[in-house]
Write an enzyme that holds these catalytic residues in place. Structure first.
Site, PDB file in Angstrom:
ATOM      1  N   PHE A 152      -2.262   0.082  12.902  1.00  8.94           N
ATOM      2  CA  PHE A 152      -1.845  -1.241  13.337  1.00  8.94           C
ATOM      3  C   PHE A 152      -1.871  -1.452  14.829  1.00  8.94           C
ATOM      4  O   PHE A 152      -2.150  -2.553  15.272  1.00  8.94           O
ATOM      5  CB  PHE A 152      -0.432  -1.575  12.800  1.00  8.94           C
ATOM      6  CG  PHE A 152       0.876  -1.140  13.823  1.00  8.94           C
ATOM      7  CD1 PHE A 152       1.093  -1.677  15.008  1.00  8.94           C
ATOM      8  CD2 PHE A 152       1.483   0.158  13.453  1.00  8.94           C
ATOM      9  CE1 PHE A 152       2.085  -1.129  15.909  1.00  8.94           C
ATOM     10  CE2 PHE A 152       2.292   0.582  14.314  1.00  8.94           C
ATOM     11  CZ  PHE A 152       2.776  -0.008  15.677  1.00  8.94           C
ATOM     12  N   LYS A 176     -11.385   0.622   6.667  1.00  6.64           N
ATOM     13  CA  LYS A 176      -9.982   0.241   6.073  1.00  6.64           C
ATOM     14  C   LYS A 176      -8.839   0.109   6.902  1.00  6.64           C
ATOM     15  O   LYS A 176      -8.346   1.032   7.454  1.00  6.64           O
ATOM     16  CB  LYS A 176      -9.420   1.466   5.095  1.00  6.64           C
ATOM     17  CG  LYS A 176      -8.636   1.220   3.883  1.00  6.64           C
ATOM     18  CD  LYS A 176      -7.110   0.652   4.201  1.00  6.64           C
ATOM     19  CE  LYS A 176      -6.325   1.394   4.966  1.00  6.64           C
ATOM     20  NZ  LYS A 176      -4.966   0.699   5.340  1.00  6.64           N
ATOM     21  N   GLU A 179      -2.828  -2.382   6.999  1.00 12.67           N
ATOM     22  CA  GLU A 179      -2.300  -3.551   6.388  1.00 12.67           C
ATOM     23  C   GLU A 179      -1.435  -4.385   7.075  1.00 12.67           C
ATOM     24  O   GLU A 179      -0.840  -5.501   6.552  1.00 12.67           O
ATOM     25  CB  GLU A 179      -1.838  -2.987   5.085  1.00 12.67           C
ATOM     26  CG  GLU A 179      -0.478  -2.318   4.830  1.00 12.67           C
ATOM     27  CD  GLU A 179      -0.739  -0.797   5.225  1.00 12.67           C
ATOM     28  OE1 GLU A 179      -1.777  -0.645   5.948  1.00 12.67           O
ATOM     29  OE2 GLU A 179      -0.243  -0.030   4.488  1.00 12.67           O
ATOM     30  N   SER A 229      -0.468   8.112  12.161  1.00 11.90           N
ATOM     31  CA  SER A 229       0.717   9.024  12.677  1.00 11.90           C
ATOM     32  C   SER A 229       0.171  10.579  12.297  1.00 11.90           C
ATOM     33  O   SER A 229      -0.567  10.606  11.328  1.00 11.90           O
ATOM     34  CB  SER A 229       1.844   8.478  11.847  1.00 11.90           C
ATOM     35  OG  SER A 229       1.667   8.513  10.448  1.00 11.90           O
ATOM     36  N   CYS A 284      -0.596   4.943  21.443  1.00  9.15           N
ATOM     37  CA  CYS A 284      -0.717   6.322  21.355  1.00  9.15           C
ATOM     38  C   CYS A 284      -0.860   6.968  22.694  1.00  9.15           C
ATOM     39  O   CYS A 284      -0.600   8.196  22.972  1.00  9.15           O
ATOM     40  CB  CYS A 284      -1.722   6.657  20.601  1.00  9.15           C
ATOM     41  SG  CYS A 284      -3.531   6.418  21.270  1.00  9.15           S
ATOM     42  N   GLU A 384       8.252  10.786  17.905  1.00 10.63           N
ATOM     43  CA  GLU A 384       7.479   9.829  18.436  1.00 10.63           C
ATOM     44  C   GLU A 384       8.097   8.529  18.198  1.00 10.63           C
ATOM     45  O   GLU A 384       8.431   8.222  16.861  1.00 10.63           O
ATOM     46  CB  GLU A 384       6.112   9.859  17.855  1.00 10.63           C
ATOM     47  CG  GLU A 384       5.118   8.685  18.385  1.00 10.63           C
ATOM     48  CD  GLU A 384       3.888   8.650  17.635  1.00 10.63           C
ATOM     49  OE1 GLU A 384       3.684   9.071  16.684  1.00 10.63           O
ATOM     50  OE2 GLU A 384       2.873   8.342  18.425  1.00 10.63           O
TER      51      GLU A 384
HETATM   52  P1  NAD Z   1       0.234   5.164   9.882  1.00 11.66           P
HETATM   53  O1  NAD Z   1      -0.187   6.568   9.828  1.00 11.66           O
HETATM   54  O2  NAD Z   1       1.291   4.614   9.140  1.00 11.66           O
HETATM   55  O3  NAD Z   1      -1.059   4.379   9.355  1.00 11.66           O
HETATM   56  C1  NAD Z   1      -2.550   4.570   9.534  1.00 11.66           C
HETATM   57  C2  NAD Z   1      -3.188   4.390   8.511  1.00 11.66           C
HETATM   58  O4  NAD Z   1      -2.919   5.009   7.460  1.00 11.66           O
HETATM   59  C3  NAD Z   1      -3.428   2.791   8.143  1.00 11.66           C
HETATM   60  O5  NAD Z   1      -4.526   2.448   7.789  1.00 11.66           O
HETATM   61  C4  NAD Z   1      -2.432   2.970   6.798  1.00 11.66           C
HETATM   62  O6  NAD Z   1      -2.658   2.250   5.690  1.00 11.66           O
HETATM   63  C5  NAD Z   1      -2.668   4.290   6.302  1.00 11.66           C
HETATM   64  N1  NAD Z   1      -1.931   5.109   5.431  1.00 11.66           N
HETATM   65  C6  NAD Z   1      -0.391   4.467   5.741  1.00 11.66           C
HETATM   66  N2  NAD Z   1       0.345   5.570   4.906  1.00 11.66           N
HETATM   67  C7  NAD Z   1      -0.454   6.330   4.165  1.00 11.66           C
HETATM   68  C8  NAD Z   1      -0.525   7.390   2.976  1.00 11.66           C
HETATM   69  N3  NAD Z   1       0.810   7.711   2.752  1.00 11.66           N
HETATM   70  N4  NAD Z   1      -1.486   7.872   2.700  1.00 11.66           N
HETATM   71  C9  NAD Z   1      -2.793   7.376   3.101  1.00 11.66           C
HETATM   72  N5  NAD Z   1      -2.968   6.549   4.326  1.00 11.66           N
HETATM   73  C10 NAD Z   1      -2.045   5.892   4.601  1.00 11.66           C
HETATM   74  O7  NAD Z   1       0.028   4.770  11.459  1.00 11.66           O
HETATM   75  P2  NAD Z   1       0.610   3.243  12.107  1.00 11.66           P
HETATM   76  O8  NAD Z   1       1.944   3.067  11.964  1.00 11.66           O
HETATM   77  O9  NAD Z   1      -0.578   2.268  11.752  1.00 11.66           O
HETATM   78  O10 NAD Z   1       0.167   3.577  13.681  1.00 11.66           O
HETATM   79  C11 NAD Z   1       0.808   4.130  14.699  1.00 11.66           C
HETATM   80  C12 NAD Z   1       0.500   5.658  14.624  1.00 11.66           C
HETATM   81  O11 NAD Z   1      -0.706   5.936  15.051  1.00 11.66           O
HETATM   82  C13 NAD Z   1       1.406   6.499  15.826  1.00 11.66           C
HETATM   83  O12 NAD Z   1       1.815   7.715  15.232  1.00 11.66           O
HETATM   84  C14 NAD Z   1       0.434   6.489  16.715  1.00 11.66           C
HETATM   85  O13 NAD Z   1       0.649   7.511  17.789  1.00 11.66           O
HETATM   86  C15 NAD Z   1      -0.857   6.715  16.007  1.00 11.66           C
HETATM   87  N6  NAD Z   1      -2.117   6.688  16.767  1.00 11.66           N
HETATM   88  C16 NAD Z   1      -2.861   7.366  17.504  1.00 11.66           C
HETATM   89  C17 NAD Z   1      -3.849   7.232  18.159  1.00 11.66           C
HETATM   90  C18 NAD Z   1      -4.781   8.287  18.654  1.00 11.66           C
HETATM   91  O14 NAD Z   1      -5.802   8.166  19.202  1.00 11.66           O
HETATM   92  N7  NAD Z   1      -4.254   9.777  18.600  1.00 11.66           N
HETATM   93  C19 NAD Z   1      -4.386   5.830  18.503  1.00 11.66           C
HETATM   94  C20 NAD Z   1      -3.628   5.167  17.844  1.00 11.66           C
HETATM   95  C21 NAD Z   1      -2.407   5.325  17.003  1.00 11.66           C
END
Ligand code: NAD
Length: 499
Positions: A152, A176, A179, A229, A284, A384
């Site tokens: 997000f 994808k 959401e 994450s 991030c 985090e």
């Molecule tokens: P998230 O892990 O909750 O979601 C990321 C994606 O995974 C979304 O598209 C979501 O729909 C999907 N998802 C969520 N739960 C899932 C599951 N159980 N099974 C399969 N898919 C699932 O992350 P977020 O809250 O959207 O974003 C924030 C996180 O992203 C933070 O931890 C941040 O550090 C990380 N991030 C990392 C970088 C990087 O370059 N390392 C860059 C941006 C964000």
């Protein structure tokens, strides 16, 4: 309150006309109002989309480099023209302030500009006469249908870390998006059709775990680029690779900024505030742990506190410095760390709950918060948090600071603030982190270098964009060739040797 807008998939160049079995609400985090209702894809819809992407891919894989780079240039111009509209969509669903949203689109645009050079980037090598009258050359070919799953916090930029390069390399992409704030990514994806990309080469499916699992296990999806994450990144990496896919899964972070006693403390304080609280800490690459090498901690904290007093938190469309958190659940989770920090023995220097906000409505706000005397073992340090919470960790020496950073399980970004070139150079060599800033608090690499962390911040071998991106989205092939003449005749069952 206005009626929430329907937000749906983008399939074969058109918004999906079907009826979703499941939907999910999308909110404006600055007001707390539901602004959208998002269709969630079922596994069977994902299957249909993969099949249509696979058939569109056959034509696109044969498109000339000239045709592909022409589409990339057109996409770049369209995105540049529409960047204000895309930024407004980001602010409306993510909450970050407009200038920050515009900065995000611009960084995504830079990847499209890099991908415009695809004829050069995909050039192979040629060795004439590697053996007598035998030439050897290398080529790179696209993978097929590739999936991108994004978080997000950068709804437009993170998809663009991958998509322009994947398309330029001749792949078909299924995105994808998160959401929580899908509209900006869908709006950017719609530009590809206008840029002349054939329908089906760029598709968007919205969804949750069901859609992600369907992509991770589908036999016709050749690679997965995931950002999110750490626990989900690990799951995506393990599941995707177990199903034979090439996977790059970028995870969470805990970024440290090490300030040495010789640093310019005014500039360090500016940098800590900008990198700690920009985008409400939902980056991030945000700085969440400020490591102060004594005896400077008191003076540095006082300078940071002064600057925090000038920040305005509120609706991102009003020229505030910092917007809300993305959802009420996330705001509550971040806020819970404030009580935990106090009970675990850290000192709460500035409490963001006590500030007021520039907003109408019930937004998900938490103003910038500062803790001192934070230590490993406290949840403030170990987790985090992904919010506007900056923790000061005091250390007695540079070595202690370096050991602290290298002991952390994450390794996304880090920065050192110093005027000592030798100390900076040693830090750059010894620190176990993928992206390092020297007096630069958010060292996000430019598009022609690659973005990625180490340790729990990235699963897989390949970082995003730059040449690593081109390699991720292509497969290498080496051709050994000769044009036969009578001198090549005769029987010889030995292993071929060069002569
Ligand atoms: P998230 O892990 O909750 O979601 C990321 C994606 O995974 C979304 O598209 C979501 O729909 C999907 N998802 C969520 N739960 C899932 C599951 N159980 N099974 C399969 N898919 C699932 O992350 P977020 O809250 O959207 O974003 C924030 C996180 O992203 C933070 O931890 C941040 O550090 C990380 N991030 C990392 C970088 C990087 O370059 N390392 C860059 C941006 C964000």
């Amino acid at each position: 309150m206005s009626t929430p807008t329907r937000i749906t998939h983008l399939i074969d160049g058109q918004p999906w006309s079907g009826t979703a079995e499941r939907t999910s609400p999308v909110f404006n985090p600055a007001t707390g109002e539901q602004s959208g209702v998002l269709d969630l894809a079922s596994a069977s819809l994902v299957d249909e989309v993969v099949k249509s992407a696979a058939s569109a891919w056959e034509e696109w894989a044969d498109a000339s480099l000239a045709k592909r780079s022409g589409v990339l240039f057109a996409f770049r111009e369209l995105l540049n023209d529409r960047k204000q509209d895309i930024a407004a969509l980001i602010t409306a669903e993510h909450g970050k302030v407009l200038s920050d949203a515009l900065g995000e689109v611009t960084r995504g645009l830079e990847v499209a500009e890099f991908a415009c050079g695809i004829p050069h980037l995909m050039r192979g090598g040629f060795s004439e006469n590697a053996s007598t009258n035998v030439d050897v050359y290398s080529i790179r070919q696209p993978l097929g249908v590739v999936a991108v799953i994004s978080p997000f916090n950068f709804p437009a930029m993170v998809p663009m870390w991958f998509i322009p390069i994947a398309i330029a390399c001749g792949n078909a992409v299924i995105l994808k998006p998160s959401e929580k704030d899908p509209s900006a990514a869908i709006a950017v994806a719609a530009l590809w059709k206008e840029a002349g990309l054939p329908d089906g080469v760029m598709q968007v499916v919205n969804g949750d775990k069901e859609a992600v699992d369907a992509l991770l296990t589908h036999p016709d999806v050749k690679s997965v680029s995931f950002v999110g994450s750490t626990p989900i990144a690990k799951y995506v990496y393990e599941t995707g690779t177990a199903h034979g896919k090439r996977v790059q899964a970028l995870g969470g972070a805990k970024n440290h900024m090490l300030v040495l006693p010789d640093a310019d403390l005014d500039l360090a304080a500016d940098a800590a505030v900008n990198a700690g609280f920009g985008s409400a800490g939902e980056r991030c690459m945000a700085i969440s742990a400020l490591v102060a090498v004594e005896p400077i901690a008191d003076e540095l904290i006082s300078k940071i506190k002064d600057r925090m007093g000038k920040l305005v938190t509120g609706d991102g469309t009003r020229g505030c410095d910092m917007g809300p958190l993305v959802t009420s659940q996330h705001r509550d989770k971040v806020t819970s760390y404030l009580d935990a920090g106090v009970s675990e023995g850290a000192t709460l220097v500035v409490d963001g709950r006590q500030d007021s906000y520039e907003s109408d409505g019930e937004g998900y706000f938490l103003a910038p918060t500062l803790f001192d005397h934070v230590k490993p073992g406290m949840s403030l340090y170990d987790d985090e948090i992904f919010g506007p919470v900056l923790s000061v960790v005091r250390v007695g020496s540079y070595d202690e600071g370096l050991t602290l950073i290298n002991s952390n399980p994450y390794g996304n970004g880090t920065a050192i603030f110093t005027n000592d070139g030798g100390a900076a150079r040693t830090f750059q060599r010894k620190v176990e982190v993928g992206m390092v800033g020297v007096n630069v608090p958010i060292p996000v690499p430019v598009s022609y270098y690659s973005f990625g962390g180490w340790k729990n911040s990235l699963f897989g071998d390949t970082h995003a964009h730059g040449m690593e991106g081109v390699h991720f989205f292509t497969r290498g092939k080496v051709v050994t060739s000769r044009w036969l003449d009578p001198s090549h005749g005769g029987l010889n069952l030995g292993f071929p040797q060069n002569d």
